[in-house]
Design a protein around this motif. Structure first.
Motif, mmCIF file in Angstrom:
data_model
loop_
_atom_site.group_PDB
_atom_site.id
_atom_site.type_symbol
_atom_site.label_atom_id
_atom_site.label_comp_id
_atom_site.label_asym_id
_atom_site.label_seq_id
_atom_site.Cartn_x
_atom_site.Cartn_y
_atom_site.Cartn_z
ATOM 1 N N ASN A 155 -13.504 -1.402 -0.534
ATOM 2 C CA ASN A 155 -13.135 -0.422 0.225
ATOM 3 C C ASN A 155 -12.026 -0.828 1.180
ATOM 4 O OD1 ASN A 155 -13.324 2.582 1.042
ATOM 5 N ND2 ASN A 155 -14.131 1.509 2.877
ATOM 6 N N GLU A 156 -12.255 -1.846 1.773
ATOM 7 C CA GLU A 156 -11.361 -2.316 2.908
ATOM 8 C C GLU A 156 -9.833 -2.669 2.243
ATOM 9 O OE1 GLU A 156 -10.895 -2.349 6.104
ATOM 10 O OE2 GLU A 156 -12.693 -1.421 6.292
ATOM 11 N N ALA A 157 -10.250 -3.472 1.100
ATOM 12 C CA ALA A 157 -8.942 -3.974 0.296
ATOM 13 C C ALA A 157 -8.126 -2.778 -0.065
ATOM 14 C CB ALA A 157 -9.448 -4.994 -0.761
ATOM 15 N N VAL A 158 -8.758 -1.897 -0.640
ATOM 16 C CA VAL A 158 -8.198 -0.593 -1.162
ATOM 17 C C VAL A 158 -7.489 0.205 -0.001
ATOM 18 C CG1 VAL A 158 -8.550 1.792 -2.289
ATOM 19 C CG2 VAL A 158 -9.403 -0.280 -3.328
ATOM 20 N N THR A 159 -8.072 0.209 0.927
ATOM 21 C CA THR A 159 -7.618 1.053 2.255
ATOM 22 C C THR A 159 -6.411 0.214 2.545
ATOM 23 O OG1 THR A 159 -9.707 1.678 2.993
ATOM 24 C CG2 THR A 159 -8.095 1.730 4.574
ATOM 25 N N LEU A 160 -6.343 -1.079 2.854
ATOM 26 C CA LEU A 160 -5.344 -1.775 3.154
ATOM 27 C C LEU A 160 -4.060 -1.864 2.146
ATOM 28 C CD1 LEU A 160 -7.089 -5.001 4.643
ATOM 29 C CD2 LEU A 160 -5.818 -3.355 5.845
ATOM 30 N N ALA A 161 -4.232 -1.649 0.917
ATOM 31 C CA ALA A 161 -3.222 -1.856 -0.140
ATOM 32 C C ALA A 161 -2.555 -0.285 -0.340
ATOM 33 C CB ALA A 161 -3.845 -2.153 -1.590
ATOM 34 N N LYS A 162 -3.485 0.637 0.044
ATOM 35 C CA LYS A 162 -2.648 1.951 0.039
ATOM 36 C C LYS A 162 -1.734 2.163 1.266
ATOM 37 C CE LYS A 162 -6.270 4.609 -2.854
ATOM 38 N NZ LYS A 162 -7.229 5.834 -2.577
ATOM 39 N N LYS A 163 -2.192 1.423 2.264
ATOM 40 C CA LYS A 163 -1.370 1.776 3.605
ATOM 41 C C LYS A 163 -0.109 0.777 3.465
ATOM 42 C CE LYS A 163 -1.336 1.925 8.523
ATOM 43 N NZ LYS A 163 -2.029 1.949 9.427
ATOM 44 N N TYR A 164 -0.374 -0.350 2.946
ATOM 45 C CA TYR A 164 0.661 -1.443 2.967
ATOM 46 C C TYR A 164 1.484 -2.005 1.688
ATOM 47 C CZ TYR A 164 -1.038 -2.043 7.580
ATOM 48 O OH TYR A 164 -1.527 -1.963 9.007
ATOM 49 N N CYS A 165 0.840 -1.536 0.580
ATOM 50 C CA CYS A 165 1.328 -2.242 -0.566
ATOM 51 C C CYS A 165 2.025 -0.848 -1.450
ATOM 52 C CB CYS A 165 0.146 -2.820 -1.542
ATOM 53 S SG CYS A 165 -0.487 -4.359 -0.747
ATOM 54 N N ASP A 166 2.528 -1.570 -2.718
ATOM 55 C CA ASP A 166 3.033 -0.613 -3.661
ATOM 56 C C ASP A 166 1.947 0.460 -3.726
ATOM 57 O OD1 ASP A 166 5.630 -1.786 -3.645
ATOM 58 O OD2 ASP A 166 5.082 -3.078 -5.576
ATOM 59 N N GLU A 167 2.452 1.621 -4.524
ATOM 60 C CA GLU A 167 1.432 2.643 -4.765
ATOM 61 C C GLU A 167 0.427 2.782 -5.713
ATOM 62 O OE1 GLU A 167 2.132 6.718 -7.088
ATOM 63 O OE2 GLU A 167 3.786 6.329 -6.019
ATOM 64 N N ASP A 168 0.385 1.862 -6.718
ATOM 65 C CA ASP A 168 -0.659 1.526 -7.601
ATOM 66 C C ASP A 168 -1.377 0.041 -7.193
ATOM 67 O OD1 ASP A 168 -0.565 4.006 -8.704
ATOM 68 O OD2 ASP A 168 0.714 3.255 -10.530
ATOM 69 N N ALA A 169 -0.861 -0.701 -6.262
ATOM 70 C CA ALA A 169 -1.507 -1.868 -5.867
ATOM 71 C C ALA A 169 -2.975 -1.990 -5.747
ATOM 72 C CB ALA A 169 -0.855 -2.504 -4.868
ATOM 73 N N TYR A 170 -3.419 -0.800 -5.401
ATOM 74 C CA TYR A 170 -4.992 -0.729 -4.995
ATOM 75 C C TYR A 170 -5.743 -0.702 -6.205
ATOM 76 C CZ TYR A 170 -5.388 3.922 -6.293
ATOM 77 O OH TYR A 170 -5.266 5.390 -7.207
ATOM 78 N N LYS A 171 -5.316 -0.354 -7.152
ATOM 79 C CA LYS A 171 -6.276 -0.408 -8.690
ATOM 80 C C LYS A 171 -6.198 -1.858 -9.062
ATOM 81 C CE LYS A 171 -4.200 4.089 -9.927
ATOM 82 N NZ LYS A 171 -3.198 4.563 -11.085
ATOM 83 N N LEU A 172 -5.282 -2.739 -8.861
ATOM 84 C CA LEU A 172 -5.284 -3.936 -9.423
ATOM 85 C C LEU A 172 -6.168 -4.846 -8.596
ATOM 86 C CD1 LEU A 172 -3.290 -6.440 -10.899
ATOM 87 C CD2 LEU A 172 -3.353 -6.787 -8.617
ATOM 88 N N LEU A 173 -6.265 -4.620 -7.316
ATOM 89 C CA LEU A 173 -7.042 -5.296 -6.234
ATOM 90 C C LEU A 173 -8.377 -4.906 -6.745
ATOM 91 C CD1 LEU A 173 -4.703 -5.059 -3.079
ATOM 92 C CD2 LEU A 173 -4.903 -6.811 -4.525
ATOM 93 N N ASN A 174 -8.816 -3.790 -6.552
ATOM 94 C CA ASN A 174 -9.986 -3.217 -7.154
ATOM 95 C C ASN A 174 -10.551 -3.815 -8.127
ATOM 96 O OD1 ASN A 174 -12.395 -1.643 -7.302
ATOM 97 N ND2 ASN A 174 -11.477 0.276 -7.429
ATOM 98 N N GLY A 175 -9.803 -3.732 -9.435
ATOM 99 C CA GLY A 175 -10.239 -4.442 -10.394
ATOM 100 C C GLY A 175 -10.513 -5.905 -10.436
ATOM 101 N N VAL A 176 -9.941 -6.844 -9.629
ATOM 102 C CA VAL A 176 -9.816 -8.037 -9.466
ATOM 103 C C VAL A 176 -11.204 -8.582 -8.690
ATOM 104 C CG1 VAL A 176 -8.889 -10.362 -8.671
ATOM 105 C CG2 VAL A 176 -7.449 -8.620 -10.005
ATOM 106 N N ILE A 177 -11.062 -7.755 -7.309
ATOM 107 C CA ILE A 177 -12.453 -8.000 -6.623
ATOM 108 C C ILE A 177 -13.715 -7.715 -7.082
ATOM 109 C CG2 ILE A 177 -13.220 -7.482 -4.114
ATOM 110 C CD1 ILE A 177 -10.389 -6.961 -3.258
ATOM 111 N N ASP A 178 -13.789 -6.561 -7.830
ATOM 112 C CA ASP A 178 -14.937 -6.166 -8.585
ATOM 113 C C ASP A 178 -15.470 -7.071 -9.592
ATOM 114 O OD1 ASP A 178 -16.781 -4.131 -8.842
ATOM 115 O OD2 ASP A 178 -16.033 -3.514 -10.819
ATOM 116 N N GLN A 179 -14.442 -7.752 -10.169
ATOM 117 C CA GLN A 179 -14.992 -9.117 -11.077
ATOM 118 C C GLN A 179 -15.535 -10.227 -10.496
ATOM 119 O OE1 GLN A 179 -12.414 -10.019 -14.397
ATOM 120 N NE2 GLN A 179 -11.055 -8.534 -13.086
#
Length: 125
Positions: A100-124
């Motif tokens: 949740n925190e990683a997605v929140t940070l990615a949505k605020k500071y990264c490219d538009e779809d970066a949160y999807k990649l981060l979510n997938g990697v961390i979830d593994q």
């Protein structure tokens, strides 16, 4: 300072460390406006992440698509992933909170779809 604020300081510190190859302690000191005393949690998110980054990179690479590598990610994406791995593996923060925190940070500071990649990697993890 709450945990979310500490994560933002950690993100800024690790980002500077990776981008400028600057000593992590100096990065934290500057992000803390010259304050020498930091909370143990923030210490782990900054100093601990920097100390373990090579191990985490080795763990992250196999979790990415076959045609991707850690170096291909933006520095901000790298930073958020490294901090997330530190939180889960060392601080034993529940994975759902870290994602949740990683997605929140990615949505605020990264490219538009970066949160999807981060979510997938961390979830593994």
């Amino acid at each position: 300072m709450n945990r979310h604020e500490q994560r933002i300081i950690a993100m800024k510190s690790i980002y500077q460390h990776l981008l400028l190859d600057k000593d992590i302690r100096k990065c934290v000191y500057e992000c803390m406006d010259g304050c020498n005393e930091i909370d143990g949690y923030l210490y782990s998110l900054t100093i601990g992440t920097a100390e373990n980054k090579e191990k985490y990179i080795d763990m992250i690479n196999p979790l990415l698509r076959k045609d991707w590598s850690f170096d291909r990610l933006s520095i901000l994406e790298q930073t958020i992933l490294l901090i997330a791995f530190q939180e889960i593996l060392v601080n034993e923060t529940p994975k759902a909170i870290v994602i949740n925190e990683a997605v929140t940070l990615a949505k605020k500071y990264c490219d538009e779809d970066a949160y999807k990649l981060l979510n997938g990697v961390i979830d593994q993890l």
